[in-house]
Design a protein around this motif. Structure first.
Motif, PDB file in Angstrom:
ATOM      1  N   PRO A  97       0.832  -1.209   0.000  1.00  0.00           N
ATOM      2  CA  PRO A  97       0.000   0.000   0.000  1.00  0.00           C
ATOM      3  C   PRO A  97       0.868   1.262   0.000  1.00  0.00           C
ATOM      4  O   PRO A  97       2.005   1.253   0.462  1.00  0.00           O
ATOM      5  N   PHE A  98       0.304   2.320  -0.516  1.00  0.00           N
ATOM      6  CA  PHE A  98       0.970   3.611  -0.461  1.00  0.00           C
ATOM      7  C   PHE A  98       0.892   4.147   0.962  1.00  0.00           C
ATOM      8  O   PHE A  98       0.014   3.756   1.731  1.00  0.00           O
ATOM      9  N   LEU A  99       1.799   5.036   1.294  1.00  0.00           N
ATOM     10  CA  LEU A  99       1.783   5.662   2.610  1.00  0.00           C
ATOM     11  C   LEU A  99       0.643   6.677   2.697  1.00  0.00           C
ATOM     12  O   LEU A  99       0.341   7.358   1.709  1.00  0.00           O
ATOM     13  N   THR A 100       0.043   6.773   3.864  1.00  0.00           N
ATOM     14  CA  THR A 100      -0.926   7.853   4.094  1.00  0.00           C
ATOM     15  C   THR A 100      -0.130   9.156   4.254  1.00  0.00           C
ATOM     16  O   THR A 100       1.108   9.134   4.398  1.00  0.00           O
ATOM     17  N   ASP A 101      -0.834  10.265   4.269  1.00  0.00           N
ATOM     18  CA  ASP A 101      -0.153  11.559   4.461  1.00  0.00           C
ATOM     19  C   ASP A 101       0.619  11.584   5.776  1.00  0.00           C
ATOM     20  O   ASP A 101       1.763  12.043   5.830  1.00  0.00           O
ATOM     21  N   ASN A 102      -0.008  11.068   6.846  1.00  0.00           N
ATOM     22  CA  ASN A 102       0.665  11.078   8.152  1.00  0.00           C
ATOM     23  C   ASN A 102       1.848  10.113   8.188  1.00  0.00           C
ATOM     24  O   ASN A 102       2.884  10.417   8.788  1.00  0.00           O
ATOM     25  N   GLU A 103       1.722   8.950   7.563  1.00  0.00           N
ATOM     26  CA  GLU A 103       2.851   8.010   7.499  1.00  0.00           C
ATOM     27  C   GLU A 103       4.004   8.617   6.707  1.00  0.00           C
ATOM     28  O   GLU A 103       5.176   8.467   7.079  1.00  0.00           O
ATOM     29  N   GLY A 104       3.683   9.307   5.618  1.00  0.00           N
ATOM     30  CA  GLY A 104       4.718   9.992   4.836  1.00  0.00           C
ATOM     31  C   GLY A 104       5.429  11.051   5.654  1.00  0.00           C
ATOM     32  O   GLY A 104       6.660  11.180   5.617  1.00  0.00           O
ATOM     33  N   TRP A 105       4.663  11.813   6.439  1.00  0.00           N
ATOM     34  CA  TRP A 105       5.240  12.848   7.294  1.00  0.00           C
ATOM     35  C   TRP A 105       6.167  12.238   8.344  1.00  0.00           C
ATOM     36  O   TRP A 105       7.276  12.725   8.574  1.00  0.00           O
ATOM     37  N   GLU A 106       5.730  11.142   8.972  1.00  0.00           N
ATOM     38  CA  GLU A 106       6.554  10.475   9.980  1.00  0.00           C
ATOM     39  C   GLU A 106       7.843   9.934   9.368  1.00  0.00           C
ATOM     40  O   GLU A 106       8.927  10.072   9.941  1.00  0.00           O
ATOM     41  N   LEU A 107       7.747   9.313   8.205  1.00  0.00           N
ATOM     42  CA  LEU A 107       8.942   8.789   7.530  1.00  0.00           C
ATOM     43  C   LEU A 107       9.894   9.924   7.168  1.00  0.00           C
ATOM     44  O   LEU A 107      11.101   9.832   7.400  1.00  0.00           O
ATOM     45  N   LEU A 108       9.351  11.002   6.645  1.00  0.00           N
ATOM     46  CA  LEU A 108      10.204  12.135   6.269  1.00  0.00           C
ATOM     47  C   LEU A 108      10.909  12.715   7.490  1.00  0.00           C
ATOM     48  O   LEU A 108      12.103  13.017   7.431  1.00  0.00           O
ATOM     49  N   LYS A 109      10.208  12.843   8.604  1.00  0.00           N
ATOM     50  CA  LYS A 109      10.843  13.372   9.821  1.00  0.00           C
ATOM     51  C   LYS A 109      11.983  12.463  10.274  1.00  0.00           C
ATOM     52  O   LYS A 109      13.048  12.948  10.659  1.00  0.00           O
ATOM     53  N   ARG A 110      11.751  11.133  10.224  1.00  0.00           N
ATOM     54  CA  ARG A 110      12.818  10.200  10.648  1.00  0.00           C
ATOM     55  C   ARG A 110      14.037  10.292   9.738  1.00  0.00           C
ATOM     56  O   ARG A 110      15.174  10.126  10.188  1.00  0.00           O
ATOM     57  N   LYS A 111      13.818  10.535   8.463  1.00  0.00           N
ATOM     58  CA  LYS A 111      14.938  10.589   7.518  1.00  0.00           C
ATOM     59  C   LYS A 111      15.615  11.957   7.501  1.00  0.00           C
ATOM     60  O   LYS A 111      16.762  12.075   7.097  1.00  0.00           O
ATOM     61  N   THR A 112      14.913  12.984   7.903  1.00  0.00           N
ATOM     62  CA  THR A 112      15.436  14.344   7.778  1.00  0.00           C
ATOM     63  C   THR A 112      16.118  14.852   9.042  1.00  0.00           C
ATOM     64  O   THR A 112      17.162  15.480   8.985  1.00  0.00           O
ATOM     65  N   PHE A 113      15.509  14.602  10.188  1.00  0.00           N
ATOM     66  CA  PHE A 113      15.979  15.202  11.438  1.00  0.00           C
ATOM     67  C   PHE A 113      16.604  14.167  12.357  1.00  0.00           C
ATOM     68  O   PHE A 113      16.156  13.026  12.402  1.00  0.00           O
ATOM     69  N   LEU A 114      17.601  14.596  13.113  1.00  0.00           N
ATOM     70  CA  LEU A 114      18.106  13.762  14.192  1.00  0.00           C
ATOM     71  C   LEU A 114      17.019  13.701  15.260  1.00  0.00           C
ATOM     72  O   LEU A 114      16.345  14.698  15.541  1.00  0.00           O
ATOM     73  N   LYS A 115      16.862  12.559  15.869  1.00  0.00           N
ATOM     74  CA  LYS A 115      15.803  12.344  16.852  1.00  0.00           C
ATOM     75  C   LYS A 115      15.882  13.368  17.998  1.00  0.00           C
ATOM     76  O   LYS A 115      14.871  13.941  18.399  1.00  0.00           O
ATOM     77  N   GLU A 116      17.095  13.623  18.471  1.00  0.00           N
ATOM     78  CA  GLU A 116      17.276  14.539  19.594  1.00  0.00           C
ATOM     79  C   GLU A 116      16.850  15.957  19.224  1.00  0.00           C
ATOM     80  O   GLU A 116      16.218  16.663  20.015  1.00  0.00           O
ATOM     81  N   ILE A 117      17.204  16.394  18.022  1.00  0.00           N
ATOM     82  CA  ILE A 117      16.868  17.757  17.587  1.00  0.00           C
ATOM     83  C   ILE A 117      15.360  17.900  17.444  1.00  0.00           C
ATOM     84  O   ILE A 117      14.770  18.881  17.877  1.00  0.00           O
TER      85      ILE A 117
END
Length: 151
Positions: A97-117
């Motif tokens: 299945p394709f990602l929902t908008d919220n799943e896409g947002w969560e994936l992008l945050k994990r790939k873009t930002f360090l968890k601590e920041i």
């Protein structure tokens, strides 16, 4: 196939040479398929092809994979349902299945930002709105979201 051994030894000898690529390109497709079939016919194998686009491409590769050996598998990805159905009409293609908008947002945050920041500073509403607009263009494709996150 009786010429297989000289072909194998020639390829082994040339692997380290710059000429290897040009020799490989000059060998007829049918000859490469025959050689691959010869190597695989007595072995159990798993071969994975990524992104087969056409029925013709699969039909060209298919003869290399002997059906005699139990437990061997060929797996390939394609965006073309017709290619998947042609490859094995008795199996149902797996369509993640394709990602929902919220799943896409969560994936992008994990790939873009360090968890601590992200936990310490969060994300501004303006930035989130901008990025969510870009995520719409990804249409739920995880690879597109990961590439966007890398930018």
């Amino acid at each position: 196939m009786k010429d297989e051994q000289p072909l194998k030894s020639m390829l082994e000898k040339m692997k380290g040479e710059v000429q290897f690529k040009s020799v490989l390109e000059s060998i007829k497709e049918e000859r490469l398929i025959e050689a691959l079939h010869g190597v695989l016919e007595e072995k159990r194998y798993l071969v994975v092809f990524d992104d087969i686009w056409t029925i013709a491409a699969w039909d060209c590769l298919k003869p290399a994979f002997a059906r005699e050996k139990k437990g061997s598998k060929v797996l390939f990805t394609t965006r073309n349902r017709t290619v998947a159905s042609h490859a094995d009409p008795w199996s149902s293609p797996v369509e993640p299945p394709f990602l929902t908008d919220n799943e896409g947002w969560e994936l992008l945050k994990r790939k873009t930002f360090l968890k601590e920041i992200l936990m310490e500073h969060g994300c501004s509403p303006e930035f989130e709105k901008l990025v969510r607009g870009m995520l719409k263009k990804c249409r739920g494709l995880p690879l597109a979201v990961v590439v966007l996150g890398g930018l």
